[in-house]
Design a protein around this motif. Structure first.
Motif, PDB file in Angstrom:
ATOM      1  N   UNK A   1     -21.291  -0.063   9.257  1.00  0.00           N
ATOM      2  CA  UNK A   1     -21.037  -0.209   7.825  1.00  0.00           C
ATOM      3  C   UNK A   1     -19.559  -0.084   7.483  1.00  0.00           C
ATOM      4  N   UNK A   2     -19.286   0.132   6.194  1.00  0.00           N
ATOM      5  CA  UNK A   2     -17.878   0.236   5.750  1.00  0.00           C
ATOM      6  C   UNK A   2     -17.486   1.690   5.501  1.00  0.00           C
ATOM      7  N   UNK A   3     -18.343   2.643   5.931  1.00  0.00           N
ATOM      8  CA  UNK A   3     -18.089   4.044   5.590  1.00  0.00           C
ATOM      9  C   UNK A   3     -16.787   4.585   6.162  1.00  0.00           C
ATOM     10  N   UNK A   4     -16.313   3.971   7.261  1.00  0.00           N
ATOM     11  CA  UNK A   4     -15.085   4.503   7.878  1.00  0.00           C
ATOM     12  C   UNK A   4     -13.838   3.751   7.432  1.00  0.00           C
ATOM     13  N   UNK A   5     -13.992   2.798   6.527  1.00  0.00           N
ATOM     14  CA  UNK A   5     -12.810   2.072   6.045  1.00  0.00           C
ATOM     15  C   UNK A   5     -12.155   2.895   4.930  1.00  0.00           C
TER      16      UNK A   5
ATOM     17  N   UNK B   1      -3.410  -1.774   3.692  1.00  0.00           N
ATOM     18  CA  UNK B   1      -2.666  -2.408   4.794  1.00  0.00           C
ATOM     19  C   UNK B   1      -3.140  -3.849   4.997  1.00  0.00           C
ATOM     20  N   UNK B   2      -4.462  -4.041   4.937  1.00  0.00           N
ATOM     21  CA  UNK B   2      -5.018  -5.391   5.121  1.00  0.00           C
ATOM     22  C   UNK B   2      -4.471  -6.323   4.037  1.00  0.00           C
ATOM     23  N   UNK B   3      -4.533  -5.844   2.793  1.00  0.00           N
ATOM     24  CA  UNK B   3      -4.045  -6.674   1.676  1.00  0.00           C
ATOM     25  C   UNK B   3      -2.586  -7.055   1.888  1.00  0.00           C
ATOM     26  N   UNK B   4      -1.788  -6.066   2.309  1.00  0.00           N
ATOM     27  CA  UNK B   4      -0.350  -6.311   2.486  1.00  0.00           C
ATOM     28  C   UNK B   4      -0.092  -7.368   3.557  1.00  0.00           C
ATOM     29  N   UNK B   5      -1.015  -7.478   4.529  1.00  0.00           N
ATOM     30  CA  UNK B   5      -0.802  -8.474   5.593  1.00  0.00           C
ATOM     31  C   UNK B   5      -1.629  -9.743   5.352  1.00  0.00           C
ATOM     32  N   UNK B   6      -2.112  -9.923   4.103  1.00  0.00           N
ATOM     33  CA  UNK B   6      -2.832 -11.157   3.760  1.00  0.00           C
ATOM     34  C   UNK B   6      -4.261 -11.183   4.286  1.00  0.00           C
ATOM     35  N   UNK B   7      -4.916  -9.993   4.359  1.00  0.00           N
ATOM     36  CA  UNK B   7      -6.305  -9.916   4.822  1.00  0.00           C
ATOM     37  C   UNK B   7      -7.155  -9.178   3.788  1.00  0.00           C
TER      38      UNK B   7
ATOM     39  N   UNK C   1     -10.889  -6.887   3.718  1.00  0.00           N
ATOM     40  CA  UNK C   1     -12.054  -6.375   4.448  1.00  0.00           C
ATOM     41  C   UNK C   1     -13.336  -6.875   3.787  1.00  0.00           C
ATOM     42  N   UNK C   2     -14.261  -7.362   4.594  1.00  0.00           N
ATOM     43  CA  UNK C   2     -15.567  -7.812   4.110  1.00  0.00           C
ATOM     44  C   UNK C   2     -16.629  -7.316   5.084  1.00  0.00           C
ATOM     45  N   UNK C   3     -17.809  -6.966   4.568  1.00  0.00           N
ATOM     46  CA  UNK C   3     -18.924  -6.587   5.446  1.00  0.00           C
ATOM     47  C   UNK C   3     -19.709  -7.865   5.755  1.00  0.00           C
ATOM     48  N   UNK C   4     -19.667  -8.272   7.014  1.00  0.00           N
ATOM     49  CA  UNK C   4     -20.228  -9.570   7.394  1.00  0.00           C
ATOM     50  C   UNK C   4     -21.520  -9.387   8.205  1.00  0.00           C
ATOM     51  N   UNK C   5     -22.571 -10.049   7.745  1.00  0.00           N
ATOM     52  CA  UNK C   5     -23.831 -10.088   8.500  1.00  0.00           C
ATOM     53  C   UNK C   5     -23.981 -11.449   9.150  1.00  0.00           C
ATOM     54  N   UNK C   6     -24.448 -11.441  10.381  1.00  0.00           N
ATOM     55  CA  UNK C   6     -24.554 -12.723  11.087  1.00  0.00           C
ATOM     56  C   UNK C   6     -25.748 -12.715  12.034  1.00  0.00           C
ATOM     57  N   UNK C   7     -26.423 -13.867  12.136  1.00  0.00           N
ATOM     58  CA  UNK C   7     -27.439 -14.074  13.181  1.00  0.00           C
ATOM     59  C   UNK C   7     -27.161 -15.443  13.782  1.00  0.00           C
TER      60      UNK C   7
ATOM     61  N   UNK D   1     -17.855  -4.725   9.550  1.00  0.00           N
ATOM     62  CA  UNK D   1     -16.736  -5.070   8.667  1.00  0.00           C
ATOM     63  C   UNK D   1     -15.692  -5.859   9.433  1.00  0.00           C
ATOM     64  N   UNK D   2     -15.153  -6.874   8.794  1.00  0.00           N
ATOM     65  CA  UNK D   2     -14.110  -7.695   9.409  1.00  0.00           C
ATOM     66  C   UNK D   2     -12.994  -7.875   8.383  1.00  0.00           C
ATOM     67  N   UNK D   3     -11.749  -7.747   8.837  1.00  0.00           N
ATOM     68  CA  UNK D   3     -10.603  -8.030   7.950  1.00  0.00           C
ATOM     69  C   UNK D   3     -10.333  -9.528   8.053  1.00  0.00           C
ATOM     70  N   UNK D   4     -10.801 -10.282   7.048  1.00  0.00           N
ATOM     71  CA  UNK D   4     -10.679 -11.746   7.081  1.00  0.00           C
ATOM     72  C   UNK D   4      -9.312 -12.163   6.567  1.00  0.00           C
ATOM     73  N   UNK D   5      -8.790 -13.229   7.139  1.00  0.00           N
ATOM     74  CA  UNK D   5      -7.547 -13.792   6.596  1.00  0.00           C
ATOM     75  C   UNK D   5      -7.833 -14.302   5.189  1.00  0.00           C
TER      76      UNK D   5
END
Ligand SMILES: NC(=O)C1=CN([C@@H]2O[C@H](COP(=O)(O)OP(=O)(O)OC[C@H]3O[C@@H](n4cnc5c(N)ncnc54)[C@H](O)[C@@H]3O)[C@@H](O)[C@H]2O)C=CC1
Ligand SMILES: N[C@@H](CC=O)C(=O)O
Length: 348
Positions: free
Chosen positions: A247-251, A258-264, A266-272, A286-290
């Motif tokens: 989950x995102x509990x540790x973000x 920091x992510x925002x400053x580098x143009x990213x 954070x999103x919680x992504x589910x995938x199958x 969670x993934x820091x997306x561009x």
């Protein structure tokens, strides 16, 4: 015009929003060719109420939470779910109690009692669908009733029925998306400078969060939704416990900044995804997306899901992923599906 009698099991945010629409906007349903009458309500906080001629919704909606139905004709301070589901004069049981990510109860029993007593079920509860979906759908077919659950994924935004009806001629190999309104809202508010706990409190006030918001933040809500999508659309036989989940509990606020400053973002992504050997594997993390990634711009309680298909490539659906009224609409779309089924049976 056909009248459907409803039993509302759970009288929290979603079922109250449905009751308000039935009470305030009857013309919305008349234009669909049916009218809705609520003949039973149960809730842990109110007890139960059964009135075969139709409950005065304006009156019960005005009752403060914690007031008992005891004392009203057909009322009791005890929820009496089993008796109400089996014996009330409802045609459709509307299940909107808490989601249990562990065993789906008590909702699994509510759905089973309804189907076994010949009643259609519409639900926004992810538990029965993710943990017992195929078994309950089979039971419904055997009993000649519908089990509909569009709101289990992305609230009122059409995903499950749309994929079944409109993407049926395509081969789907993967589904990927932002599938939890609360965590997406929370991450956005952390970008705006709020602490995690402050952002969660806002999401609770807005009616997005689960009764236990650790399900949203810890990823177990998305895990259920990913399992549902994998089973429904990729032909998997997956249990939610098969979905590797973080989950995102540790973000921390710092990570978000920091992510925002580098143009990213954070999103919680589910995938199958179906692998080359035919196995379906699923993850939540969670993934820091561009910032230019198509999912990076999905903000607030909005969700989006992308289907990877053979003929069309990626097909993406975006819309509300949470919210009381938005989720009540999922129930309306399910009742429309029940109505189509009933009309089809009458014609045949
Ligand atoms: N709020 C949202 O945006 C969405 C909610 N859902 C699902 O819809 C369901 C309902 O959501 P909300 O209305 O927001 O939740 P809520 O927490 O506002 O309401 C749930 C109600 O169910 C009652 N309840 C719990 N256990 C019960 C039992 N055994 N018998 C009778 N009543 C019982 C509670 O007292 C409460 O009033 C949940 O399963 C949730 O996961 C799904 C999609 C979106
Ligand atoms: N708590 C959930 C509600 C819908 O499933 C979310 O925030 O997405």
């Amino acid at each position: 015009m056909t009248t459907y009698n409803l039993a509302l099991i759970g009288f929290g945010g979603v079922n109250r929003a449905l009751a308000e629409l039935i009470c305030d906007e009857p013309q919305r349903f008349a234009s669909l060719g049916f009218e809705l009458r609520v003949v039973a309500i149960t809730d842990l906080a109110f007890g139960s109420l059964v009135q075969g001629d139709g409950i005065d919704l304006a009156a019960v909606l005005a009752m403060p939470r914690g007031t008992s139905f005891d004392g009203l004709p057909g009322g009791s301070s005890d929820p009496r779910n089993e008796d109400v589901i089996k014996n009330s004069p409802a045609d459709i049981v509307v299940e909107a109690t808490f989601t249990s990510p562990i065993d789906g109860e008590p909702a699994v029993s509510h759905v089973r009692w309804a189907i076994e007593s010949g009643k259609h079920v519409v639900t926004t509860n992810k538990g029965p669908v993710a943990l017992r979906g195929p078994e309950l759908s089979k039971l419904a077919a055997t009993n000649g009733v519908r089990f509909e659950y569009e709101g289990a994924v992305m609230s009122g935004t059409p995903v499950i029925r749309l994929a079944h009806k409109m993407l049926g001629g395509l081969e789907l190999t993967a589904v990927q998306g932002i599938l939890n309104g609360t965590s997406n809202y929370v991450l956005g508010r952390m970008e705006a400078g709020l602490r995690l706990d402050e952002a969660i409190a806002e999401a609770q006030d807005l009616g997005y969060a689960e009764a236990d918001p650790t399900a949203d933040i810890g990823g177990s809500d998305v895990r259920l939704k990913v399992a549902i999508l994998a089973n429904e659309l990729l032909g998997a036989s997956m249990n939610p416990s098969d979905v590797e989940t973080t989950g995102i509990q540790d973000i921390k606020s710092d990570d978000v900044a920091k992510a925002l400053a580098s143009g990213h973002r954070w999103k919680l992504i589910g995938e199958a995804r179906r692998e080359a050997d035919g196995r379906v594997v699923a993850t939540v993390k969670p993934i820091a997306l561009q910032a230019d990634h198509p999912l990076a711009g999905i903000s607030g309680a909005t969700n989006a899901v992308s289907f990877t298909t053979d003929l069309l490539g990626a097909v993406t659906v975006s819309g509300p992923g949470a919210g009381r009224v938005e989720t009540a609409y999922a129930l309306i779309s399910d009742i429309m599906a029940v109505n189509e089924f009933v009309k089809g049976a009458v014609r045949a």
